[in-house]
Design an enzyme around this catalytic site. Structure first.
Site, PDB file in Angstrom:
ATOM      1  N   GLU A   1       3.269   6.576  12.992  1.00 40.45           N
ATOM      2  CA  GLU A   1       2.274   7.474  12.269  1.00 40.45           C
ATOM      3  C   GLU A   1       1.834   8.796  12.850  1.00 40.45           C
ATOM      4  OE1 GLU A   1       1.830   6.542   9.191  1.00 40.45           O
ATOM      5  OE2 GLU A   1       2.350   4.084   9.120  1.00 40.45           O
TER       6      GLU A   1
ATOM      7  N   ARG B   1      -6.649  -1.638  -1.162  1.00 43.79           N
ATOM      8  CA  ARG B   1      -5.752  -2.134  -2.448  1.00 43.79           C
ATOM      9  C   ARG B   1      -6.257  -3.687  -2.444  1.00 43.79           C
ATOM     10  NH1 ARG B   1      -1.206  -4.955  -1.679  1.00 43.79           N
ATOM     11  NH2 ARG B   1      -1.200  -4.412   0.571  1.00 43.79           N
TER      12      ARG B   1
ATOM     13  N   CYS C   1      -5.956  -0.378   8.537  1.00 42.95           N
ATOM     14  CA  CYS C   1      -4.862   0.368   9.770  1.00 42.95           C
ATOM     15  C   CYS C   1      -5.353   1.927   9.823  1.00 42.95           C
ATOM     16  CB  CYS C   1      -3.566   0.211   9.372  1.00 42.95           C
ATOM     17  SG  CYS C   1      -3.093  -1.235   9.675  1.00 42.95           S
TER      18      CYS C   1
ATOM     19  N   HIS D   1       2.847   1.492  12.488  1.00 39.17           N
ATOM     20  CA  HIS D   1       2.995   0.086  11.785  1.00 39.17           C
ATOM     21  C   HIS D   1       4.574  -0.474  11.898  1.00 39.17           C
ATOM     22  CE1 HIS D   1      -0.017   1.565   8.529  1.00 39.17           C
ATOM     23  NE2 HIS D   1      -0.004   0.313   8.644  1.00 39.17           N
TER      24      HIS D   1
END
Ligand code: PCA
Length: 232
Positions: free
Chosen positions: A80, A90, A143, A184
């Site tokens: 990232e 979400r 995250c 990730h």
């Protein structure tokens, strides 16, 4: 000895495992590039993840921090590049909270770039045959919250204070110069049913790739960063 704090998350979203913690705990105690790996698990809970990270920073006083998380929809290791000041969940977290349209740190900058040599890590992993990419979004779930909170804390030189931006309350622990970032990970084969759209990656492969990544984080030099070049 220098230390690198490696964080991984507990399982979330109804799953039984999270490769980020499997990888972090597999590397716990190893000495890589002359630095000792210390693994700490973070809760997948908006209200608890940053306090847990802060406690780990304060107790271990690391020289580098690499946080790991699962990206269930991805098929590659995603290094990232950017953390954004946004929480937009979400799905509910492990405490049932689903915050939407909130900042990670009220009044904080819109974004932070990673402190790690992201391109060099991606290039190294690709050359070694691992599926890896540079990612420009860590999402807007726990995250990204941890990535942003980590970068915010490190930018302020706060390691023993309050990640939520209380500069005055921050005591100097490890100061400026501590580098941090986020990677990730794709699902593991036993998670394939939950993530049918993703190509899983075996835990052994993920552990071996992250061993390389940690070695590069620790070996970071300006030359290494320039060598990264253009990567898609
Ligand atoms: N992945 C989630 C949170 C915890 C994890 O491992 C995310 O990408 O935000």
């Amino acid at each position: 000895m220098n230390k690198i704090l490696l964080t991984g998350f507990e399982p979330f979203g109804g799953e039984m495992v999270n490769p980020s913690w499997q990888v972090a705990s597999a590397l716990d105690g190893e000495v890589l590039g002359g630095a000792q790996v210390v693994a700490v698990q973070l809760p997948c809970v908006f209200a608890a993840a940053l306090p847990a990270l802060q406690a780990a920073l304060a107790s271990h006083q690391p020289n580098w921090v690499l946080s790991l998380g699962l990206a269930g929809s991805r098929s590659v290791i995603s290094v990232e590049r950017v953390a954004v000041n946004l929480v937009d969940a979400r799905i509910p977290d492990n405490a049932g909270a689903q915050p939407v349209d909130r900042p990670v740190v009220a009044g904080g900058p819109a974004a932070y770039f990673t402190g790690l040599p992201a391109k060099a890590i991606v290039a190294d992993l690709q050359q070694a045959g691992y599926r890896a990419e540079l990612s420009h979004t860590a999402g807007s779930y726990v995250c990204n919250q941890v990535f942003y909170g980590l970068m915010h804390a490190l930018s302020l030189g706060i390691v023993a204070g309050d990640v939520a931006g209380d500069v005055a309350g921050g005591q100097s622990g490890v100061g400026h110069g501590v580098k941090g970032g986020f990677i990730h990970l794709p699902p593991m084969p036993e998670q394939a049913d939950s993530h049918p759209q993703s190509r899983p990656m075996a835990l052994d492969e993920q552990v071996a790739a992250l061993r390389r990544a940690v070695e590069l984080v620790v070996a970071d030099t300006p030359e290494l960063r320039i060598a990264g070049g253009r990567i898609d």
